[in-house]
Scaffold this motif. Structure first.
Motif, PDB file in Angstrom:
ATOM      1  N   PHE A   1       0.815  -1.217   0.000  1.00 47.68           N
ATOM      2  CA  PHE A   1       0.000   0.000   0.000  1.00 47.68           C
ATOM      3  C   PHE A   1       0.850   1.269   0.000  1.00 47.68           C
ATOM      4  O   PHE A   1       0.900   1.988  -0.986  1.00 47.68           O
ATOM      5  N   ARG A   2       1.576   1.552   1.129  1.00 48.60           N
ATOM      6  CA  ARG A   2       2.165   2.889   1.257  1.00 48.60           C
ATOM      7  C   ARG A   2       3.235   3.180   0.202  1.00 48.60           C
ATOM      8  O   ARG A   2       3.231   4.264  -0.396  1.00 48.60           O
ATOM      9  N   VAL A   3       4.151   2.254  -0.020  1.00 49.89           N
ATOM     10  CA  VAL A   3       5.232   2.524  -0.984  1.00 49.89           C
ATOM     11  C   VAL A   3       4.686   2.702  -2.401  1.00 49.89           C
ATOM     12  O   VAL A   3       4.977   3.714  -3.054  1.00 49.89           O
ATOM     13  N   PRO A   4       3.866   1.760  -2.937  1.00 51.49           N
ATOM     14  CA  PRO A   4       3.336   1.987  -4.293  1.00 51.49           C
ATOM     15  C   PRO A   4       2.401   3.182  -4.370  1.00 51.49           C
ATOM     16  O   PRO A   4       2.391   3.898  -5.389  1.00 51.49           O
ATOM     17  N   ALA A   5       1.604   3.425  -3.310  1.00 56.17           N
ATOM     18  CA  ALA A   5       0.715   4.585  -3.329  1.00 56.17           C
ATOM     19  C   ALA A   5       1.521   5.884  -3.340  1.00 56.17           C
ATOM     20  O   ALA A   5       1.155   6.854  -4.023  1.00 56.17           O
ATOM     21  N   THR A   6       2.632   5.915  -2.600  1.00 53.46           N
ATOM     22  CA  THR A   6       3.504   7.093  -2.606  1.00 53.46           C
ATOM     23  C   THR A   6       4.052   7.336  -4.012  1.00 53.46           C
ATOM     24  O   THR A   6       4.072   8.476  -4.497  1.00 53.46           O
TER      25      THR A   6
END
Length: 457
Positions: free
Chosen positions: A407-412
Motif C-alpha cells: 500500500f504505502r510505498v506503491p501509493a507514494t
C-alpha cells in the motif's frame, strides 16, 4: 463473581502507574538514542558542507548495521520480559546469552562487510575524493560504535525486560555529555589536542558509546551476575537455545528492518516532489520520530508488562483489566503528542523563520493529519506489542510488511510520480496505512488467543 474477586486480590494487575514508571525512562532513552549522529552533525556544521557530507555518507552505511542491531534488541526486551515474568532463572540466563550471541554476531558481520565493501561504496557515492577520504576515516572509527552498541543495546533491552528501564537511561546521561565534550575538543583541537575534524567527531562517539557499554556491563554484573552460576539451558543445550531465540526474534527484527527500508524508499520518491513540498516532508520526519516516542514507548512498556504477566500465567480477567487501563493511558499519550504537534505548527514562524512562506504553509497544512493519526497509531501499537508479547510475531510482521509494501510505498510512487498530488495527500498515506492495520490488529486481539499463550515454550 466471588471467584474473580479472589483472583484479583491474589494476583493484582499492574496499572497505568506501572506502565508510566517503565515508559518514561524508555522515552528519554529513545530520544538520546537518535541523538548520536545528530550531535556529530551539529558539531561538524561549523566546518562546512564537506565534513557534513562525509559524516552523512559514513553514518548512512554504519546506520544500516545499527538498525539491524536495534531491531533485534527490541525482540530481546520482549523475550526477557517473558522469562522475567515466569521467574525461571535458566530461561532468563538463556535469553541473555542468546541475545548477546546474536547481537554480537550481527555486529561482527556488519563490521566485516564495512571493511570489505565500505570503501568501494563510499568511493562510488562520494562527490569528491576528499569527502570520500573523510567518510572512510569516520566509518572506520565508527565500527567501534557498532561493536559497542551490539553489546550495549542487548544489555539495555535486558534491563527493560526486567522492568529496570532507568538503568539504560543512566548510561545515556553519562555518555551524551562525554560525547559532546570530547567531540568538541577533538574536532577543533582544543587544549593542545590535534584538530581532527570528522575523525574527531567519530572518536567522540566511539569513546562515549564504549564508556556507556562498559557502565551497563558493570550494572549487569551487579544486578544479574548470579546468572553466570545458573546451570543448564532453556532448550537443553546452547545451540538449540539460540535457534529458539532467533525463531522468536526474526519476525520482530524483519518488521523493523522493513519499516526502515520502506521509509528510505519513500524518501527517495519524495525527492521528485516540488522543492517546498519535499522540504516540508523532510522537516516533519524528525518531529514525527521524536514526538512520537511519547506514545510509542508507552505501548512498548505495555508489551513488556503483558509479556511478564503471561510469563506468570496470569488469569485472563487480570490481563483484560490491565490492558484496558494501559489502553486508556495510550490515548492520553496520543493526546499529548497531538498537542506537541499543535504547538509546533502554531510556532512555525518562530521555529523556522528563514523558510519560505509556502513551505511553512505546507507544514501547517499537515496539522489535521498529525493530530488525528496519533490515536489509531497508538491503539494499533498496543495491539501489535501485546500480540508480540504473546509470541504472535509472524502475524504482526505480515500486517506491517503488507501495509507498507502493498500500500504505502506503491501509493507514494503513484501520488508523487503519476498524479503529482500535494504534500498533504502524500502525508495522509501514513494515516490510511494505520486505518488499514486497524481491523487486522483488533480482530486478532479481540479473539483472545494471546491470553492463553505459553510464552516459555
Amino acid at each position: 463473581m466471588p471467584t474473580k474477586s479472589v483472583q484479583k486480590d491474589a494476583m493484582p494487575s499492574p496499572g497505568a502507574k506501572d506502565v508510566f514508571s517503565l515508559a518514561w525512562p524508555m522515552t528519554l532513552k529513545a530520544i538520546f538514542l537518535h541523538g548520536t549522529v545528530v550531535i556529530d552533525g551539529f558539531l561538524l556544521s561549523s566546518l562546512g558542507e564537506g565534513p557534513l557530507a562525509a559524516m552523512g555518507l559514513a553514518a548512512a552505511l554504519g546506520g544500516i548495521v545499527l538498525g539491524v542491531i536495534f531491531a533485534f534488541s527490541h525482540a530481546m526486551q520482549i523475550r526477557t520480559a517473558q522469562a522475567f515474568g515466569g521467574g525461571d532463572q535458566i530461561f532468563l540466563k538463556s535469553v541473555l546469552a542468546s541475545g548477546l550471541a546474536v547481537s554480537l554476531s550481527i555486529g561482527v558481520i556488519g563490521v566485516a562487510a564495512i571493511h570489505i565493501w565500505g570503501g568501494t561504496l563510499i568511493n562510488a557515492l562520494a562527490p569528491s575524493v576528499e569527502i570520500a577520504q573523510q567518510a572512510q576515516t569516520y566509518l572506520s572509527i565508527f565500527t567501534v560504535v557498532i561493536i559497542a552498541e551490539a553489546v550495549g543495546q542487548c544489555i539495555a533491552s535486558f534491563f527493560n525486560g526486567c522492568s529496570r528501564s532507568k538503568l539504560p537511561l543512566y548510561g545515556y546521561l553519562l555518555s551524551v555529555p562525554v560525547n559532546i565534550t570530547i567531540s568538541i575538543v577533538l574536532i577543533h583541537g582544543l587544549f593542545g589536542f590535534p584538530a581532527l575534524g570528522v575523525a574527531g567527531a567519530a572518536l567522540g562517539s566511539a569513546i562515549a558509546i564504549t564508556l556507556q557499554t562498559a557502565f551497563w556491563s558493570v550494572l549487569l554484573l551487579r544486578t544479574n551476575g548470579h546468572l553466570r552460576h545458573v546451570v543448564g539451558w532453556h532448550r537443553g543445550t546452547f545451540v538449540p537455545t539460540v535457534k529458539r531465540h532467533m525463531h522468536f526474534a526474526l519476525p520482530i527484527a524483519a518488521t523493523f528492518v522493513s519499516a526502515t527500508l520502506a521509509t528510505h524508499v519513500c524518501s527517495l520518491i519524495y525527492a521528485n516532489m516540488s522543492l517546498n513540498g519535499f522540504a516540508a516532508m523532510t522537516l516533519i520526519a524528525p518531529w514525527n520520530l521524536l514526538a512520537g516516542q511519547v506514545a510509542m514507548q508507552w505501548t512498548q512498556a505495555t508489551g513488556i508488562l503483558v509479556a511478564q504477566l503471561l510469563g506468570k500465567r496470569t488469569p485472563e480477567d487480570v490481563l483484560d483489566h490491565f490492558l484496558s487501563r494501559a489502553w486508556m493511558g495510550a490515548f492520553v499519550a496520543a493526546g499529548i503528542v497531538s498537542m506537541i504537534f499543535l504547538a509546533m505548527c502554531l510556532s512555525l514562524d518562530w521555529i523556522y523563520p528563514n523558510l519560505e512562506v509556502e513551505t511553512r504553509a505546507i507544514l501547517f497544512s499537515f496539522l489535521p493529519i498529525l493530530m488525528i493519526i496519533q490515536f489509531p497509531r497508538a491503539t494499533n501499537a498496543i495491539c501489535g506489542n501485546t500480540l508480540r508479547a504473546a509470541g504472535d510475531t509472524v502475524y504482526v510482521m505480515h500486517i506491517f510488511i503488507w501495509t507498507q509494501w502493498a500500500f504505502r510505498v506503491p501509493a507514494t510512487a503513484l501520488f508523487v510520480l503519476y498524479f503529482d498530488f500535494s504534500a498533504f495527500w502524500i502525508l495522509s498515506l501514513f494515516l490510511w496505512e494505520e486505518v488499514l492495520k486497524f481491523p487486522a490488529f483488533h480482530r486478532r486481539l479481540w479473539r483472545g488467543d494471546w491470553k492463553r499463550s505459553d510464552v516459555a515454550a
